[in-house]
Design a protein around this motif. Sequence first.
Motif, short mmCIF file in Angstrom:
data_model
loop_
_atom_site.label_atom_id
_atom_site.label_comp_id
_atom_site.label_asym_id
_atom_site.label_seq_id
_atom_site.Cartn_x
_atom_site.Cartn_y
_atom_site.Cartn_z
N ALA A 51 0.84 -1.20 0.00
CA ALA A 51 0.00 0.00 0.00
C ALA A 51 0.87 1.25 0.00
O ALA A 51 0.61 2.21 -0.73
CB ALA A 51 -0.93 -0.02 1.21
N GLY B 150 -5.82 -5.62 -0.11
CA GLY B 150 -5.63 -4.20 -0.40
C GLY B 150 -6.29 -3.27 0.60
O GLY B 150 -6.48 -2.09 0.30
N MET C 189 -4.82 0.19 1.16
CA MET C 189 -4.53 1.02 -0.01
C MET C 189 -5.08 2.43 0.10
O MET C 189 -4.43 3.41 -0.28
CB MET C 189 -5.12 0.36 -1.28
#
Lengths: 514, 514
Positions: A343, A364, A367
């Motif tokens: 990330a 993710g 992120m």
Amino acid sequence: MTGAESLVRSLIAGGVDTCFTNPGTSEIHIVAALDQLPEMRCVLGLFEGVVTGAADGYARMVDKPACTLLHLGPGLANGLANLHNASRAQVPIVNVVGQHATYHLQYDAPLTSDIEGIARPYSKWLRTSQSSSEVGVDAVRAMVAARSAPGQIATLIVPADVAWSEGGRVAAVAGWAKTPSAREANIERVAEMLRSGLRTAILLSGKALYGKGLAAAGRVAAATGAQLLAPYPISRLERGAGMPQVERIQYVLEPALEQLEEFRQMILVGAQAPVTYFAYPGKESVLTPAGCDIHTLASVGEDGVGALEVLEAGLKPVPTQPEIERVERPREPSGAITLSGLATAVGATLPENAIVVDESMTSGRGMMAATRGAPPHDWLGNTGGSIGIALPLAVGAAVACPERRVLCLSADGSGMYTLQALWTMAREGLKVTTVIFANRDYAVLKREFSYLGVGDPGRRALDMFEIGCPDLDWVRLAKGMGVPARRVDSLEGFVGALREGFESQGPSLIEVPL
Amino acid sequence: MTGAESLVRSLIAGGVDTCFTNPGTSEIHIVAALDQLPEMRCVLGLFEGVVTGAADGYARMVDKPACTLLHLGPGLANGLANLHNASRAQVPIVNVVGQHATYHLQYDAPLTSDIEGIARPYSKWLRTSQSSSEVGVDAVRAMVAARSAPGQIATLIVPADVAWSEGGRVAAVAGWAKTPSAREANIERVAEMLRSGLRTAILLSGKALYGKGLAAAGRVAAATGAQLLAPYPISRLERGAGMPQVERIQYVLEPALEQLEEFRQMILVGAQAPVTYFAYPGKESVLTPAGCDIHTLASVGEDGVGALEVLEAGLKPVPTQPEIERVERPREPSGAITLSGLATAVGATLPENAIVVDESMTSGRGMMAATRGAPPHDWLGNTGGSIGIALPLAVGAAVACPERRVLCLSADGSGMYTLQALWTMAREGLKVTTVIFANRDYAVLKREFSYLGVGDPGRRALDMFEIGCPDLDWVRLAKGMGVPARRVDSLEGFVGALREGFESQGPSLIEVPL
């Protein structure tokens, strides 16, 4: 003029200039018309899930419909799952679906099916064209329906003899449907709520998450201290340095409950009240705390942007500058691959004006935090929960915005659903950098298994959740479809691969083993 | 006992022992039940088109249903195109589709959809289970419906709370539906037709194309001089040396008209009267000559096999040996790759008792002629015209018949639809040799374009028919999913690769550039 030609000319006249397609014999006359009319860009997908997902991504970026051209019932059926996602994204799409010649239907040939039945679950507007002289008008109706707020899926079924017969007439759009304004009483009530001093969230959706809608929402939040929220399923969120702060509601139940716990009031702008994706025995479906007063400023299909602007005008004092995200890129990470490091790498490298397509699932979840202060960008998510949207969305977004960079973040399990999209990226030379998070699991299901209270999964259940054995080799899969690809084994390698991808003139893929 | 456990136990008790699946959160309790019950083999597909196509292939080979386990509306939607093909193959399949918990539906969470609406076009039987105490009985009803002649798709939707609640009861099948006999008057009429001396074709479908149905048909043909025919869309045809001669009706209109021109009478056994796949302006849809007397011996859903046996018993003289295909393998070809050479290679190498899955489209039209005299084998085709069935069918056939070799012949365009099936072949170690005919075209569409009278396709139309640029590299695609693969550049290379594939203990893939 054939019906087919009048259809295509009417679509072009109505502003539809992009056709995502996988046609067949029953659509050949429409292909022949497209052959002659270069005003319509045609983009081939090798599977219809790519076609419909691309139409979704295109519409999210340009706020107008592309058309699809699909082969009979099965071609439409292959595109349904991403039409599910598109219906939740509330985007305009005009599906053109071929049908057998009307007189051929009686023979029940092998490809005969109930196309209207297949289309109905995801079509807000649906019609089988009856004659070559009407198909142009039908195209106009479909476009008007598609562009009716908040954005709808319209499906026009065109029998082959309607397409090939002479007598076609080009039709023009007389005007688009006006988006209904939000009710004044609702705006007044919301203004009162915002003056109450109670901790308030404004949950935005659709057009309120970018452009002037988000700008107005940002100023309302700044003037009132309200917190802007986005639902977990984000259609398109404009974000990054200089943009109003919008928090995304968490996917997992407990963090979401905790996130919303403080709010005594919630204002909905084109959004539904937040609920869990799934039910869990003995747990809540509703994410807002008991006693939270939920009120709608603008319902789905009403003009939420206009309502925010009216609301803003009535608030005193109106600050000239809302609270915005500050420029704050993380430093480039190095060392062994970790989720937070990945990330960070994205946060450190994301180019200005990028489009991020995010279906990174469990891999993710850091992120968005890492990219808060990155240069302004758009974030497109999976809106309907049907996996396999990221790569097609990236295709559509890149076709819509050829000057922008697209970063496509996909879980491996999701990516496998519609991997054919890679071929379209290569063929069209789209500037898409795809990252595959290869954890070799449907990781979310492993978590859900235990979470649902059925203990730890045994070997047979794990065999339904683990997609290693054999491992998928995404470098080979991508190269097999013409997309340059590499596997990275460190964070500095990932940073380098991202930078290279962002600088290349076409697509690339990065496999990240986890 | 939970509803989920009663569901799985009832399926097992009813003889369903194979589950092709891609489950999600809403199906976790069913997965948990499967986890505990090893009597059900679970086979994971990375895309639902693989799942439903495999269920079709399985059913074609064992005449009983597998079940699928699919995730909500979108999971089912992804499987619809191959359910289209399965519905045309008239095979039994029991789809189990998860649904949100009943009380969760009111929130319209992102994955909410009209699952019954999505299922309806291809489900002959459809029900949403209402309680944990009924889901076992519903499973029985679904199995009985699926196994009703000629074989049906039954879809059972199971809400998550029906699955997870206690109170489940295992239900037993009281009896399968009896297949209605053909009407005596029809059998008598057909017997008269066969005695008339007029040139007569018997068009067989379903169970009349293999086993005792085909054997009886062969004896009827031998006794009467009638010609046995199969429709172009073949579900399963038993053929090769020692088997009765059955001609397949041609796909292309003119050769099909020529093929059927001689017949004054046609007898239908579970088959529809032959028609073209598509309508072409100014051309026939019906393939039989004017004046051909078409009569039904047994309609779809009637006992065609029994009718053939009754018919046979009434005919004099009954020969002990029908006219059969003679053992006649072509010699191994060598030299540059040609379509006829490829067919010869298959004819020269096909192992005894193989299962050939054929979606070779324009590239494989010589395959059946070259394998007439090969050792006995089964031939499975695309029954519904929706491309992307071959690889999934091969998975299902190989799971059903682990002791037999499967040769999967696929066009490249078709193979790309459901290439994820290769991964399942690798994971399950299935003895499938896949041949990809890489002509880099939707070649049939190029032909159809001109055939439909719209001239030669221009550049823009060709871009919708040509799938090179970039070329697909099937060796990389296969290896990327764990399947050993090679590309061949000569006929001897193809022969060698086939032999190696037929001897290996798992899957392999051969790319043939054309």
